[in-house]
Design an enzyme around this catalytic site. Structure first.
Site, PDB file in Angstrom:
ATOM      1  N   ASP A   1      -6.797  -1.478  -4.790  1.00  0.00           N
ATOM      2  CA  ASP A   1      -7.924  -1.251  -3.877  1.00  0.00           C
ATOM      3  C   ASP A   1      -8.961  -0.323  -4.512  1.00  0.00           C
ATOM      4  O   ASP A   1     -10.168  -0.565  -4.417  1.00  0.00           O
ATOM      5  CB  ASP A   1      -7.442  -0.643  -2.562  1.00  0.00           C
TER       6      ASP A   1
ATOM      7  N   ASP B   1       0.855  -1.187   0.000  1.00  0.00           N
ATOM      8  CA  ASP B   1       0.000   0.000   0.000  1.00  0.00           C
ATOM      9  C   ASP B   1       0.888   1.233   0.000  1.00  0.00           C
ATOM     10  O   ASP B   1       2.035   1.180   0.466  1.00  0.00           O
ATOM     11  CB  ASP B   1      -0.903   0.023   1.233  1.00  0.00           C
TER      12      ASP B   1
END
Length: 149
Positions: free
Chosen positions: A125, A108
């Site tokens: 995402d 991330d």
């Protein structure tokens, strides 16, 4: 045949873009601002680090879920009806899943901290969220048209 090609190209394109962006952050890129920080984070769980306690079992559980979704979409004819959006969904899911196998966690890098701390997330995402929203909106519109007819 056309739907399968669109599905596979959308999945491959989404996967390649996702992994390419992640490589930039794995190489050390960072950028900071008052609201958003672009910096590497390794998420061992899912959204908001949920289920991190499952450790290496999480990647196998997600593998089964993705395989089950793919089987359902194929057998129910969804890929013929929604090849592009389901290709995006699959490519993004495989991008995050491959992170678990390669890096032991999802890579991330977008951290929103303007006014409140928000979860750290990535391109995959966002693509998962957009594809699910697209499918839900399509179902809602279809339901409304069917109801009005």
């Amino acid at each position: 045949m056309r739907a399968a090609s669109v599905f596979l190209l959308a999945a491959l394109g989404t996967y390649i873009i996702d992994q390419g962006i992640k490589e930039i952050f794995l190489a050390g890129y960072e950028w900071q601002s008052d609201c958003i920080s672009l910096e590497l984070h390794l998420n061992r769980g899912v959204a908001f680090s949920l289920f991190a306690f499952l450790g290496p079992w999480l990647k196998w559980l997600q593998s089964l879920l993705i395989a089950g979704m793919l089987w359902f979409f194929w057998t129910e004819g969804w890929i013929r009806r929604h090849p592009f959006v389901l290709g995006i969904l699959l490519g993004a899911a495989l991008g995050n899943l491959s992170d678990r196998f390669i890096h032991g966690a999802v890579v991330d890098y977008v951290y929103w901290h303007c006014g409140f701390d928000f979860a750290v997330f990535n391109y995959a995402d966002v693509m998962i969220d957009l594809s699910v929203a697209w499918l839900l909106l399509h179902a809602w519109w279809s339901h409304r048209r069917h109801k009005e007819a």
